[in-house]
Design a protein around this motif. Structure first.
Motif, PDB file in Angstrom:
ATOM      1  N   PHE A   1      18.577  75.439  78.461  1.00  0.00           N
ATOM      2  CA  PHE A   1      19.371  75.649  78.462  1.00  0.00           C
ATOM      3  C   PHE A   1      20.633  76.190  78.551  1.00  0.00           C
ATOM      4  O   PHE A   1      19.552  76.945  79.266  1.00  0.00           O
ATOM      5  CB  PHE A   1      20.018  76.326  76.720  1.00  0.00           C
TER       6      PHE A   1
ATOM      7  N   GLY B   1      25.198  75.924  76.991  1.00  0.00           N
ATOM      8  CA  GLY B   1      25.783  74.546  76.918  1.00  0.00           C
ATOM      9  C   GLY B   1      24.908  73.999  76.046  1.00  0.00           C
ATOM     10  O   GLY B   1      24.492  74.141  74.955  1.00  0.00           O
ATOM     11  N   PRO B   2      24.885  72.215  76.086  1.00  0.00           N
ATOM     12  CA  PRO B   2      24.623  71.098  75.263  1.00  0.00           C
ATOM     13  C   PRO B   2      23.160  70.891  75.421  1.00  0.00           C
ATOM     14  O   PRO B   2      22.823  70.816  74.345  1.00  0.00           O
ATOM     15  CB  PRO B   2      25.774  70.464  75.268  1.00  0.00           C
ATOM     16  N   GLY B   3      22.940  71.685  76.157  1.00  0.00           N
ATOM     17  CA  GLY B   3      21.710  71.431  76.506  1.00  0.00           C
ATOM     18  C   GLY B   3      21.177  70.137  76.826  1.00  0.00           C
ATOM     19  O   GLY B   3      21.938  68.968  77.556  1.00  0.00           O
TER      20      GLY B   3
END
Lengths: 113, 112
Positions: free
Chosen positions: B90, B104-106
């Motif tokens: 992340f 963030g979304p990873g």
């Protein structure tokens, strides 16, 4: 050293019943405390944050948390669970002078119909 | 409108390869971070950059090298990938002097 302990790895509730996710922190200094939520295969979303302005903090989606210095706790609650609340919840601590967050190990909230 | 974005979302590769993950934030923040989430969902800080300068490196192997071309970007390069590098990575950012971080979304990295 800063640390945070989430007392339950899993919590199961029925839809419409109250939610309680427990968190305790180490208390060397006055911390900032957070709850983040992670839905399956998603990123981390900030639910709420405590920074000493008020001990009862209201977050998004009906969640709130109460800071109790005497108990070094910051438990997360919601009066009525919804199916969409099923996710992993992280209690997080940050101390003055430290630019990083320390995460608890997470609590998986399971909501049944 | 995405505040913190990461690419790719999924990355599957063989042991020994070199790969990169990119991160960008459009929040105007000065500080960016990389975290690793292991198979038990535990999140741990890896690096922190403030305005393109490294400020935290948490005992991460030298095979991991962050690069910040400007304060809106923090990329993660990983050399000689190992099985144990499999995890979700992340990226996050925060404003100067603020402790609230936005994630963030990873990127789910799988090393075979």
């Amino acid at each position: 050293a800063q640390s945070v302990t989430q007392l339950d790895s899993h919590v199961s509730v029925s839809e419409g019943t109250p939610v309680l996710l427990r968190c305790n922190y180490s208390s060397s200094y006055s911390p900032s405390l957070f709850w983040y939520v992670q839905h399956p295969n998603k990123g981390l979303q900030l639910l709420l944050k405590y920074t000493s302005a008020a001990t009862l903090v209201k977050g998004i989606n009906g969640f709130e948390a109460e800071f109790k210095k005497s108990e070094t706790s910051f438990h997360l609650t919601k009066p009525s669970a919804h199916m969409s609340d099923a996710a992993e919840y992280f209690c997080v601590v940050s101390y003055p002078g430290y630019s990083t967050l320390t995460f608890g190990k997470g609590t998986m909230l399971l909501v049944s119909p | 409108d995405t505040a913190v974005s990461q690419t790719p979302k999924y990355l599957v590769t063989q042991m020994g390869n070199d790969k990169s993950i990119k991160c960008e934030q459009n929040l105007g923040h000065d500080t960016m971070y990389w975290y690793k989430q292991d198979s038990k969902k535990f999140l741990k800080i890896m690096f922190s950059y403030n305005n393109k300068e490294l400020i935290i490196n948490e005992t991460v192997p030298n095979r991991f090298s962050p690069k910040s071309p400007d304060k809106a970007h923090l990329n993660l390069h990983i050399n000689s990938l190992e099985l144990g590098d499999s995890a979700v990575y992340f990226c996050a950012s925060s404003a100067r002097g603020a402790d609230t971080q936005y994630f963030g979304p990873g990127t789910r990295l799988t090393v075979l």
